[in-house]
Design a protein around this motif. Structure first.
Motif, mmCIF file in Angstrom:
data_model
loop_
_atom_site.group_PDB
_atom_site.id
_atom_site.type_symbol
_atom_site.label_atom_id
_atom_site.label_comp_id
_atom_site.label_asym_id
_atom_site.label_seq_id
_atom_site.Cartn_x
_atom_site.Cartn_y
_atom_site.Cartn_z
ATOM 1 N N ARG A 24 0.823 -1.206 0.000
ATOM 2 C CA ARG A 24 0.000 0.000 0.000
ATOM 3 C C ARG A 24 0.859 1.258 0.000
ATOM 4 N NH1 ARG A 24 -4.816 0.431 -1.457
ATOM 5 N NH2 ARG A 24 -5.162 2.106 -0.006
ATOM 6 N N HIS A 49 -10.954 12.334 5.078
ATOM 7 C CA HIS A 49 -10.572 11.134 4.334
ATOM 8 C C HIS A 49 -10.790 9.879 5.184
ATOM 9 C CE1 HIS A 49 -8.526 8.674 1.404
ATOM 10 N NE2 HIS A 49 -7.714 8.229 2.341
ATOM 11 N N ALA A 50 -10.384 9.923 6.437
ATOM 12 C CA ALA A 50 -10.570 8.779 7.332
ATOM 13 C C ALA A 50 -12.053 8.482 7.522
ATOM 14 C CB ALA A 50 -9.897 9.053 8.679
ATOM 15 N N TYR A 51 -12.864 9.523 7.645
ATOM 16 C CA TYR A 51 -14.311 9.348 7.789
ATOM 17 C C TYR A 51 -14.898 8.663 6.557
ATOM 18 C CZ TYR A 51 -19.255 10.530 8.200
ATOM 19 O OH TYR A 51 -20.622 10.481 8.237
ATOM 20 N N GLU A 52 -14.496 9.115 5.376
ATOM 21 C CA GLU A 52 -14.982 8.512 4.129
ATOM 22 C C GLU A 52 -14.573 7.044 4.034
ATOM 23 O OE1 GLU A 52 -13.302 11.212 1.323
ATOM 24 O OE2 GLU A 52 -14.733 12.792 1.821
ATOM 25 N N GLU A 53 -13.339 6.744 4.413
ATOM 26 C CA GLU A 53 -12.874 5.352 4.409
ATOM 27 C C GLU A 53 -13.682 4.504 5.393
ATOM 28 O OE1 GLU A 53 -10.642 3.843 2.455
ATOM 29 O OE2 GLU A 53 -10.156 5.668 1.364
ATOM 30 N N THR A 54 -14.026 5.089 6.551
ATOM 31 C CA THR A 54 -14.815 4.384 7.548
ATOM 32 C C THR A 54 -16.215 4.089 7.013
ATOM 33 O OG1 THR A 54 -13.549 5.395 9.328
ATOM 34 C CG2 THR A 54 -15.711 4.525 9.908
ATOM 35 N N ASP A 56 -17.010 3.679 3.853
ATOM 36 C CA ASP A 56 -16.834 2.609 2.872
ATOM 37 C C ASP A 56 -16.735 1.250 3.571
ATOM 38 O OD1 ASP A 56 -16.829 4.500 0.851
ATOM 39 O OD2 ASP A 56 -14.648 4.472 0.584
ATOM 40 N N LYS A 57 -15.967 1.215 4.654
ATOM 41 C CA LYS A 57 -15.804 -0.032 5.404
ATOM 42 C C LYS A 57 -17.131 -0.490 5.989
ATOM 43 C CE LYS A 57 -13.131 -2.000 9.198
ATOM 44 N NZ LYS A 57 -12.111 -1.732 10.210
#
Length: 70
Positions: A24, A49-54, A56-57
């Motif tokens: 990665r 960005h972290a919120y968006e990734e969360t 998605d998860k």
């Protein structure tokens, strides 16, 4: 839970995770031209960005859990 029976799996699992992190990192360097440590984003952008990734998860986990029930 770690037991004497599966202790040998820990190293293998950790090695695989480290390999994934390295892969990665290389993809990120290739795509963005900088490392996370040297990225000039403001804290708010990192948090967004972290919120968006969360999110998605959460969607992936919800979908996977639904597939297990079928």
């Amino acid at each position: 839970m770690t037991t004497a029976r599966n202790l040998s799996c820990i190293e293998d699992t950790e090695t695989l995770v480290i390999r994934d992190i390295t892969t990665r990192q290389q993809l990120g360097l290739s795509k963005y031209g900088t490392s996370v440590a040297n990225n000039p984003l403001e804290l708010r952008a990192w948090l967004a960005h972290a919120y968006e990734e969360t999110l998605d998860k959460a969607v992936m986990n919800f979908n996977a859990a639904g597939n297990l029930q079928n």
